[in-house]
Design a protein around this motif. Structure first.
Motif, PDB file in Angstrom:
ATOM      1  N   GLU A 258       4.302  35.763  36.766  1.00 33.47           N
ATOM      2  CA  GLU A 258       4.517  34.751  35.595  1.00 33.47           C
ATOM      3  C   GLU A 258       5.877  34.135  35.547  1.00 33.47           C
ATOM      4  OE1 GLU A 258       4.153  34.518  30.814  1.00 33.47           O
ATOM      5  OE2 GLU A 258       3.559  36.255  31.996  1.00 33.47           O
ATOM      6  N   GLY A 259       6.979  34.776  35.763  1.00 29.87           N
ATOM      7  CA  GLY A 259       8.322  34.186  35.548  1.00 29.87           C
ATOM      8  C   GLY A 259       8.433  33.218  37.096  1.00 29.87           C
ATOM      9  N   TYR A 260       7.983  33.684  38.204  1.00 25.57           N
ATOM     10  CA  TYR A 260       7.876  32.777  39.380  1.00 25.57           C
ATOM     11  C   TYR A 260       7.326  31.339  39.028  1.00 25.57           C
ATOM     12  CZ  TYR A 260       5.772  30.999  43.748  1.00 25.57           C
ATOM     13  OH  TYR A 260       5.400  30.269  44.734  1.00 25.57           O
ATOM     14  N   PHE A 265       7.455  25.702  38.579  1.00 27.86           N
ATOM     15  CA  PHE A 265       7.201  24.443  37.826  1.00 27.86           C
ATOM     16  C   PHE A 265       8.472  23.604  37.310  1.00 27.86           C
ATOM     17  CE2 PHE A 265       6.298  22.083  33.695  1.00 27.86           C
ATOM     18  CZ  PHE A 265       5.179  21.616  34.102  1.00 27.86           C
ATOM     19  N   ASN A 266       9.534  24.290  36.609  1.00 29.21           N
ATOM     20  CA  ASN A 266      10.678  23.775  36.193  1.00 29.21           C
ATOM     21  C   ASN A 266      11.378  23.250  37.470  1.00 29.21           C
ATOM     22  OD1 ASN A 266      10.075  24.680  33.697  1.00 29.21           O
ATOM     23  ND2 ASN A 266      11.262  26.550  33.872  1.00 29.21           N
ATOM     24  N   ALA A 267      11.380  23.822  38.553  1.00 29.15           N
ATOM     25  CA  ALA A 267      12.230  23.229  39.749  1.00 29.15           C
ATOM     26  C   ALA A 267      11.503  22.014  40.376  1.00 29.15           C
ATOM     27  CB  ALA A 267      12.214  24.246  40.766  1.00 29.15           C
ATOM     28  N   ALA A 268      10.149  22.117  40.292  1.00 24.90           N
ATOM     29  CA  ALA A 268       9.530  20.852  40.694  1.00 24.90           C
ATOM     30  C   ALA A 268       9.625  19.655  39.922  1.00 24.90           C
ATOM     31  CB  ALA A 268       8.109  21.220  40.832  1.00 24.90           C
ATOM     32  N   ASP A 287      12.799  26.583  49.680  1.00 24.22           N
ATOM     33  CA  ASP A 287      12.877  27.738  48.541  1.00 24.22           C
ATOM     34  C   ASP A 287      11.463  28.095  48.155  1.00 24.22           C
ATOM     35  OD1 ASP A 287      15.673  27.405  49.117  1.00 24.22           O
ATOM     36  OD2 ASP A 287      16.212  27.289  46.927  1.00 24.22           O
ATOM     37  N   THR A 288      10.524  27.066  48.084  1.00 16.72           N
ATOM     38  CA  THR A 288       9.178  27.402  47.620  1.00 16.72           C
ATOM     39  C   THR A 288       8.515  28.322  48.680  1.00 16.72           C
ATOM     40  OG1 THR A 288       8.858  25.505  46.277  1.00 16.72           O
ATOM     41  CG2 THR A 288       6.940  26.398  46.891  1.00 16.72           C
TER      42      THR A 288
END
Length: 345
Positions: A258-260, A265-268, A287-288
């Motif tokens: 869930e955290g991942y 999503f935030n990074a993208a 990194d993904t």
């Protein structure tokens, strides 16, 4: 010091040294730093290699060029660049404007000697030199050059420990034995309050390596992210995206799906908007990929050697030699692990 015209958004963390450069050189240096930060290493190094000889030895260019090569594990090339820089400013006296950059170059050269030859004597000398220099100034008055010195001050002992099997922090009298992370953490928070976010991000990886727990690492990353407040000349979306990727990788390593997913999503969102964003690059892609491999490993589903080898092939194609080395090491360890042998039978 004369006024210098900076770009609207600044990615470098040594802007006090930009007064050595003309405006076109500043713009090129900033472009090289951005390309390094987003893992477009071929483009970054091509820019550094194209600087005229007279500009290539300016302190800001030498230091950023060396740091880029170190990030790529190109240590011998980095040492050659550093040595050329020291020919210009290595003998500067303490009262000169260039004493700080010369101190950094000597420290980088010492670290590179340790990485390449296993030599440790110059590392100890550089640690003493940095300590003596920084001890004369309150941390709240540190320049960006001194922030770089702090980073090296905590980084060099890790090289000593690796090379010699000794030289823990408590073996060096001028490095604090207890709570070695406290000083660098306080400095990073001060930089955030002062709006110096590039420098805070620069310290973050070194700080996290010293923190006592994963919770403390997460708190440090969240602290940096929370400081990304407009208006600012700092690259806020890049910083937010980079921190999100660091958090996503950490959550992947501990199997927190869930955290991942939330942090990916935030990074993208930070790094890919708009679609033609300059950040839509090897940074997000690499990194993904790494985070997915770590998440699979945490879940007990692999990944196998072939998955790591595929990742290594990709990293080699984009010039990310540090990631290539990591992926090949993981592939080898997977092939020789007892679990792998049992699976074959």
């Amino acid at each position: 010091m004369e006024d210098v015209a900076y770009p609207q958004t600044v990615y470098g963390s040594l802007i006090s040294l930009y007064h050595h450069l003309d405006v076109p050189s500043i713009l090129l240096l900033e472009k090289a730093i951005l390309q390094r930060n987003i893992r477009n290493y071929f483009e970054s190094i091509a820019i550094f290699d194209a600087f005229p000889a007279s500009t290539a030895v300016k302190p800001a260019v030498v230091l950023e060029h060396t740091w880029t090569l170190i990030a790529q594990y190109r240590f011998r090339e980095a040492r050659a660049v550093t040595e050329r820089g020291l020919l210009r400013c290595g003998t500067i006296i303490h009262d000169d404007d260039d004493y700080g950059p010369a101190t950094l170059l000597r420290a980088l050269l010492a670290g590179l000697d340790t990485l390449i030859d296993g030599s440790t004597s110059r590392c100890l000398e550089s640690l003493q030199e940095i300590y003596n220099w920084l001890n004369k100034t309150p941390p709240v008055e540190f320049t960006d050059v001194q922030v770089w010195a702090v980073n090296l001050y905590y980084y060099l002992p890790t090289l000593l420990q690796s090379a010699a099997g000794t030289s823990q922090f408590h073996d060096i009298p001028f490095v604090p034995a207890n709570s070695t992370s406290s000083g660098i953490s306080l400095l990073r928070k001060h930089l955030q309050r002062a709006g110096r976010l590039n420098e805070a991000l620069f310290l973050l990886d070194t700080e996290m390596a010293l923190l006592p727990s994963q919770d403390a690492e997460i708190a440090a990353m969240e602290s940096v992210r929370s400081a990304c407040i407009e208006p600012s000349t700092q690259p806020l979306t890049y910083i937010e995206g980079t921190v999100a990727l660091k958090l996503a990788l950490m959550y992947a390593e501990i199997g927190d799906d869930e955290g991942y997913r939330e942090e990916m999503f935030n990074a993208a969102a930070a790094l890919s908007v708009p679609k033609d964003s300059e950040f839509s690059s090897n940074l997000l892609r690499t990194d993904t990929w790494l985070a997915r491999l770590e998440l699979a490993r945490a879940g007990g589903e692999g990944p196998g050697a072939e998955a790591w080898e595929g990742f290594a092939d990709y990293a080699a194609k984009v010039g990310d030699y540090r990631i290539e080395a990591k992926a090949l090491t993981e592939a080898l360890e997977t092939m020789i692990s007892p679990d792998s042998e049992e699976a074959e039978h």
